[in-house]
Design an enzyme around this catalytic site. Structure first.
Site, PDB file in Angstrom:
ATOM      1  N   HIS A 137       0.967  -5.894   6.409  1.00 21.19           N
ATOM      2  CA  HIS A 137      -0.230  -6.344   5.693  1.00 21.19           C
ATOM      3  C   HIS A 137      -1.035  -7.313   6.537  1.00 21.19           C
ATOM      4  O   HIS A 137      -0.663  -7.654   7.668  1.00 21.19           O
ATOM      5  CB  HIS A 137       0.160  -6.998   4.361  1.00 21.19           C
ATOM      6  CG  HIS A 137       1.039  -8.208   4.490  1.00 21.19           C
ATOM      7  ND1 HIS A 137       0.620  -9.395   5.053  1.00 21.19           N
ATOM      8  CD2 HIS A 137       2.331  -8.418   4.120  1.00 21.19           C
ATOM      9  CE1 HIS A 137       1.595 -10.292   5.011  1.00 21.19           C
ATOM     10  NE2 HIS A 137       2.655  -9.728   4.463  1.00 21.19           N
TER      11      HIS A 137
ATOM     12  N   CYS B   2       7.842  -9.562   5.817  1.00 19.99           N
ATOM     13  CA  CYS B   2       6.897  -8.499   6.168  1.00 19.99           C
ATOM     14  C   CYS B   2       6.452  -8.617   7.617  1.00 19.99           C
ATOM     15  O   CYS B   2       6.834  -9.536   8.339  1.00 19.99           O
ATOM     16  CB  CYS B   2       5.669  -8.567   5.260  1.00 19.99           C
ATOM     17  SG  CYS B   2       6.052  -8.392   3.495  1.00 19.99           S
TER      18      CYS B   2
END
Length: 339
Positions: free
Chosen positions: A145, A153
């Site tokens: 992202h 992430c």
């Protein structure tokens, strides 16, 4: 003014978000067209926006690569992006909350795309995959992202994830049902593996290296499955064939040229790995010997200094003995009261 307001709202919501990649209602930024420069680059390399794509991630190098399929069916590198930040250390993810970014092979379908991410744009890696579930691993909302903030992430700058997202969107529009994401701790060279030979993840890394090697020799991402608790890889065109290249699982049915090249690379890398391990051991031994020599030299120098000091002390003690043993003495002088 509206733009400033939207940015303010997004900023406030991000500040109050939990440490995950959960969704939030978006503003259409997932529909931003692929730039004309990107389209020209794709054309120049013999590809197109609608062609199939693949992503490779290397933690240690902080690199995300996008590869695109060309007219001859092979994949060529479209662009390398510097990862802004990723969470955890080298090695796979094990459980929910360990803040570890995963490693392995993940298949991204349209349903895993997140146009409403509170981290600009995102796609879900689909963790845990079949391999992760086989080993009892847990976790959720593991994404690639934007917003340069990570809690398990891989975070990119917003302009980077916007282009990556657009590339994936156009690939789906072109009729591709999925794209592969291959995540490695580092580039899977014998030299890098030798540096990490004592890692508890070494066996896992040599396993996923098989998929890395397959792509390197075939210029196509392999299909993957899980057999006997390990990743197994096969040629995409042999999708109905058995899944494994070696071991107790059924043998692969694939282009013999690719299989031969794969086996040759595995063999050559195994020899190179052993050589690299030997060189590192020799370098460590040489460094240890040099350090011991330094320690011995320092000790010898200290001993010589002590001997010199003792000799000097002995010399002065000898010459001062007639004068009272070398120590100043104060003698009482009688006072003549009358004089």
């Amino acid at each position: 003014m509206l733009r400033k307001y939207v940015l303010l709202v997004v900023t406030l919501l991000m500040a109050g978000a939990l440490a995950s990649c959960s969704p939030l209602e978006g503003d259409g930024r997932h529909l931003v067209p692929l730039s004309s420069a990107a389209k020209m680059q794709l054309t120049a390399m013999g590809s197109s926006p609608g062609a199939a794509m693949m992503v490779r991630i290397f933690k240690e190098e902080d690199t995300l690569e996008v590869w695109k399929q060309t007219a001859d069916g092979r994949y060529r590198l479209f662009k390398s992006y510097e990862i802004c930040t990723w969470s955890g250390e080298l090695g796979p993810k094990f459980y929910e909350g360990d803040r570890q970014a995963p490693e392995g092979f993940y298949t991204i379908t349209p349903g895993l795309m997140n146009p409403n991410s509170n981290y600009h744009l995102a796609f879900n890696l689909g963790f845990p995959n079949k391999f992760d579930r086989t080993h009892g691993r847990s976790g959720s909302h593991l994404m690639v992202h934007g917003a340069c903030s990570s809690a398990g992430c891989y975070a990119m700058e917003d302009d980077q994830i916007a282009e990556i997202y657009a590339l994936a969107r156009e690939s789906f529009t072109g009729g591709n049902r999925a794209f592969e994401v291959q995540i490695f701790p580092f580039r899977m060279t014998p030299q890098n593996l030798a540096r990490h030979q004592n890692s508890p993840h070494f066996d896992f890394w040599t396993n996923i290296k098989e998929g890395y090697d397959f792509f390197e020799v075939a210029n196509q991402p392999p299909s993957w499955d899980v057999c006997e608790g390990r990743y197994v890889f096969r040629q995409p065109s042999a999708a109905s064939a058995a899944a494994s290249i070696a071991g107790v699982c059924p043998a692969i049915t694939a282009d013999q040229t690719i299989v031969s090249a794969f086996m040759a690379k595995q063999s050559a890398d195994a020899i190179a790995l052993q050589s690299a391990v030997t060189r590192l051991a020799e370098a460590d031994a040489a460094a240890a010997t040099a350090e011991q020599r330094r320690i011995n030299a320092d000790a010898e120098l200290e001993a010589r200094g002590a001997a010199i000091n003792n000799a000097v002390d002995g010399f002065f003690s000898t010459i001062m003995t007639p004068f009272g043993g070398g120590t100043a003495q104060t003698q009482a002088v009688p006072v003549n009261p009358g004089g």
